[in-house]
Design a protein around this motif. Structure first.
Motif, PDB file in Angstrom:
ATOM      1  N   GLU A 207      -5.034  -8.417   5.064  1.00  3.05           N
ATOM      2  CA  GLU A 207      -5.105  -9.650   4.284  1.00  3.05           C
ATOM      3  C   GLU A 207      -4.316  -9.460   2.993  1.00  3.05           C
ATOM      4  OE1 GLU A 207      -9.080 -11.113   3.924  1.00  3.05           O
ATOM      5  OE2 GLU A 207      -9.494 -10.879   6.056  1.00  3.05           O
ATOM      6  N   PRO A 208      -4.269 -10.457   2.117  1.00  2.00           N
ATOM      7  CA  PRO A 208      -3.431 -10.338   0.917  1.00  2.00           C
ATOM      8  C   PRO A 208      -3.757  -9.100   0.078  1.00  2.00           C
ATOM      9  CG  PRO A 208      -4.140 -12.586   1.198  1.00  2.00           C
ATOM     10  CD  PRO A 208      -4.888 -11.760   2.225  1.00  2.00           C
ATOM     11  N   ILE A 209      -2.698  -8.423  -0.326  1.00  6.97           N
ATOM     12  CA  ILE A 209      -2.818  -7.196  -1.107  1.00  6.97           C
ATOM     13  C   ILE A 209      -1.912  -7.351  -2.328  1.00  6.97           C
ATOM     14  CG2 ILE A 209      -2.471  -4.697  -1.116  1.00  6.97           C
ATOM     15  CD1 ILE A 209      -2.591  -4.890   2.010  1.00  6.97           C
ATOM     16  N   THR A 210      -2.459  -7.184  -3.504  1.00  9.39           N
ATOM     17  CA  THR A 210      -1.693  -7.347  -4.730  1.00  9.39           C
ATOM     18  C   THR A 210      -0.469  -6.445  -4.758  1.00  9.39           C
ATOM     19  OG1 THR A 210      -3.719  -7.934  -5.894  1.00  9.39           O
ATOM     20  CG2 THR A 210      -1.846  -7.249  -7.249  1.00  9.39           C
ATOM     21  N   GLU A 211      -0.631  -5.186  -4.374  1.00 13.47           N
ATOM     22  CA  GLU A 211       0.488  -4.245  -4.402  1.00 13.47           C
ATOM     23  C   GLU A 211       1.598  -4.664  -3.446  1.00 13.47           C
ATOM     24  OE1 GLU A 211      -3.289  -1.935  -5.331  1.00 13.47           O
ATOM     25  OE2 GLU A 211      -2.704  -3.499  -3.947  1.00 13.47           O
ATOM     26  N   VAL A 212       1.221  -5.138  -2.270  1.00 12.20           N
ATOM     27  CA  VAL A 212       2.211  -5.585  -1.291  1.00 12.20           C
ATOM     28  C   VAL A 212       2.957  -6.799  -1.818  1.00 12.20           C
ATOM     29  CG1 VAL A 212       2.489  -6.602   1.022  1.00 12.20           C
ATOM     30  CG2 VAL A 212       1.054  -4.576   0.705  1.00 12.20           C
ATOM     31  N   GLN A 213       2.240  -7.718  -2.422  1.00 13.53           N
ATOM     32  CA  GLN A 213       2.882  -8.902  -2.999  1.00 13.53           C
ATOM     33  C   GLN A 213       3.860  -8.509  -4.104  1.00 13.53           C
ATOM     34  OE1 GLN A 213      -0.617 -11.151  -4.008  1.00 13.53           O
ATOM     35  NE2 GLN A 213      -0.853 -11.939  -1.931  1.00 13.53           N
ATOM     36  N   CYS A 214       3.489  -7.520  -4.906  1.00 13.62           N
ATOM     37  CA  CYS A 214       4.364  -7.025  -5.971  1.00 13.62           C
ATOM     38  C   CYS A 214       5.621  -6.391  -5.388  1.00 13.62           C
ATOM     39  CB  CYS A 214       3.606  -6.024  -6.841  1.00 13.62           C
ATOM     40  SG  CYS A 214       4.598  -5.251  -8.123  1.00 13.62           S
ATOM     41  N   MET A 215       5.444  -5.505  -4.397  1.00 13.01           N
ATOM     42  CA  MET A 215       6.616  -4.848  -3.793  1.00 13.01           C
ATOM     43  C   MET A 215       7.543  -5.871  -3.143  1.00 13.01           C
ATOM     44  SD  MET A 215       5.222  -1.279  -2.141  1.00 13.01           S
ATOM     45  CE  MET A 215       3.680  -1.887  -1.458  1.00 13.01           C
ATOM     46  N   ARG A 216       6.971  -6.852  -2.438  1.00 11.20           N
ATOM     47  CA  ARG A 216       7.791  -7.873  -1.796  1.00 11.20           C
ATOM     48  C   ARG A 216       8.590  -8.657  -2.852  1.00 11.20           C
ATOM     49  NH1 ARG A 216       4.178 -10.527   0.737  1.00 11.20           N
ATOM     50  NH2 ARG A 216       4.454  -9.582   2.782  1.00 11.20           N
ATOM     51  N   ALA A 217       7.909  -9.114  -3.892  1.00 11.74           N
ATOM     52  CA  ALA A 217       8.586  -9.889  -4.937  1.00 11.74           C
ATOM     53  C   ALA A 217       9.669  -9.061  -5.622  1.00 11.74           C
ATOM     54  CB  ALA A 217       7.558 -10.388  -5.964  1.00 11.74           C
ATOM     55  N   ASP A 218       9.365  -7.804  -5.937  1.00 12.67           N
ATOM     56  CA  ASP A 218      10.352  -6.942  -6.596  1.00 12.67           C
ATOM     57  C   ASP A 218      11.547  -6.673  -5.690  1.00 12.67           C
ATOM     58  OD1 ASP A 218       8.751  -6.809  -8.849  1.00 12.67           O
ATOM     59  OD2 ASP A 218       8.052  -4.764  -8.463  1.00 12.67           O
ATOM     60  N   LEU A 219      11.300  -6.419  -4.411  1.00 16.95           N
ATOM     61  CA  LEU A 219      12.380  -6.131  -3.468  1.00 16.95           C
ATOM     62  C   LEU A 219      13.274  -7.356  -3.280  1.00 16.95           C
ATOM     63  CD1 LEU A 219      13.747  -4.157  -1.552  1.00 16.95           C
ATOM     64  CD2 LEU A 219      12.084  -4.825   0.204  1.00 16.95           C
ATOM     65  N   ILE A 220      12.680  -8.518  -3.128  1.00 21.50           N
ATOM     66  CA  ILE A 220      13.460  -9.749  -2.970  1.00 21.50           C
ATOM     67  C   ILE A 220      14.267 -10.025  -4.237  1.00 21.50           C
ATOM     68  CG2 ILE A 220      13.287 -12.254  -2.748  1.00 21.50           C
ATOM     69  CD1 ILE A 220      10.914 -11.709  -0.783  1.00 21.50           C
ATOM     70  N   ALA A 221      13.643  -9.893  -5.396  1.00 13.94           N
ATOM     71  CA  ALA A 221      14.353 -10.114  -6.654  1.00 13.94           C
ATOM     72  C   ALA A 221      15.502  -9.117  -6.816  1.00 13.94           C
ATOM     73  CB  ALA A 221      13.388 -10.017  -7.835  1.00 13.94           C
ATOM     74  N   PHE A 222      15.246  -7.860  -6.465  1.00 14.07           N
ATOM     75  CA  PHE A 222      16.288  -6.833  -6.567  1.00 14.07           C
ATOM     76  C   PHE A 222      17.473  -7.168  -5.665  1.00 14.07           C
ATOM     77  CE2 PHE A 222      18.268  -3.013  -4.820  1.00 14.07           C
ATOM     78  CZ  PHE A 222      18.794  -2.462  -5.983  1.00 14.07           C
ATOM     79  N   THR A 223      17.215  -7.526  -4.416  1.00 19.35           N
ATOM     80  CA  THR A 223      18.309  -7.804  -3.498  1.00 19.35           C
ATOM     81  C   THR A 223      19.091  -9.037  -3.933  1.00 19.35           C
ATOM     82  OG1 THR A 223      16.836  -8.961  -1.961  1.00 19.35           O
ATOM     83  CG2 THR A 223      17.255  -6.646  -1.533  1.00 19.35           C
ATOM     84  N   LYS A 224      18.419 -10.020  -4.496  1.00 20.30           N
ATOM     85  CA  LYS A 224      19.122 -11.204  -5.004  1.00 20.30           C
ATOM     86  C   LYS A 224      19.992 -10.848  -6.196  1.00 20.30           C
ATOM     87  CE  LYS A 224      16.022 -14.754  -3.315  1.00 20.30           C
ATOM     88  NZ  LYS A 224      15.053 -15.786  -3.666  1.00 20.30           N
ATOM     89  N   ARG A 225      19.462 -10.043  -7.106  1.00 28.37           N
ATOM     90  CA  ARG A 225      20.231  -9.665  -8.296  1.00 28.37           C
ATOM     91  C   ARG A 225      21.395  -8.739  -7.949  1.00 28.37           C
ATOM     92  NH1 ARG A 225      15.195  -8.519 -12.274  1.00 28.37           N
ATOM     93  NH2 ARG A 225      14.207  -8.206 -10.292  1.00 28.37           N
ATOM     94  N   SER A 226      21.165  -7.833  -7.002  1.00 32.68           N
ATOM     95  CA  SER A 226      22.218  -6.879  -6.667  1.00 32.68           C
ATOM     96  C   SER A 226      23.311  -7.510  -5.812  1.00 32.68           C
ATOM     97  CB  SER A 226      21.640  -5.640  -5.971  1.00 32.68           C
ATOM     98  OG  SER A 226      21.062  -5.995  -4.743  1.00 32.68           O
TER      99      SER A 226
END
Length: 152
Positions: free
Chosen positions: A128-147
């Motif tokens: 079910e929803p996990i704060t850490e997973v949501q953080c990693m997903r958001a950071d990874l998506i943001a990183f790939t968009k910025r890079s």
């Protein structure tokens, strides 16, 4: 010393330098947490991948992929890899390898990003929803968009 600090030192999370790009974009404390099962290096699978590749960091270059880290380590991804929604161990390997490559090189390949995102989906689907997973997903998506944005 606390047990958590001992684990961090064993993993090199406090003593090994992070790639400057990783340090810039992945700032949440979970990226240095060796005791949180949902942090990328806090579970056995992620810790193993980080330990192996920290020792072999000189082998990593701009062509290294997440798949290469997995194939040469504990897992061997194929076309059916991560097809099961309850394959938590495999998902943790995928996430651990992706964040290991990012931590050590400051970059990630497109397929590696997809493997990591699929791994995060599997974890969240199972637990079910996990704060850490949501953080990693958001950071990874943001990183790939910025890079992906070319320099001005």
């Amino acid at each position: 010393m606390t047990d958590e600090l001992d684990e961090a030192l064993d993993l090199g999370l406090e003593t090994e330098p992070k790639h400057p790009v990783f340090a810039e974009y992945f700032t949440d404390p979970i990226y240095d947490d060796p005791a949180n099962e949902f942090a990328p290096f806090g579970n056995d699978e992620g810790a193993d991948v980080l330990t192996i590749w920290t020792e072999r960091a000189e082998e990593l270059d701009e062509t290294t992929t997440v798949r290469a880290l997995l194939e040469d380590g504990e897992a061997d991804p194929d076309d059916t890899w991560l097809a099961e929604d309850d394959d938590v161990d495999t998902a943790m390997f995928a996430v651990g390898a992706a964040f290991t490559l990012l931590r050590l090189t400051g970059r990630i390949d497109d397929e590696g990003t997809r493997l990591a995102l699929r791994g995060l989906d599997v974890l969240e689907g199972f637990y079910e929803p996990i704060t850490e997973v949501q953080c990693m997903r958001a950071d990874l998506i943001a990183f790939t968009k910025r890079s992906a944005v070319p320099p001005a």
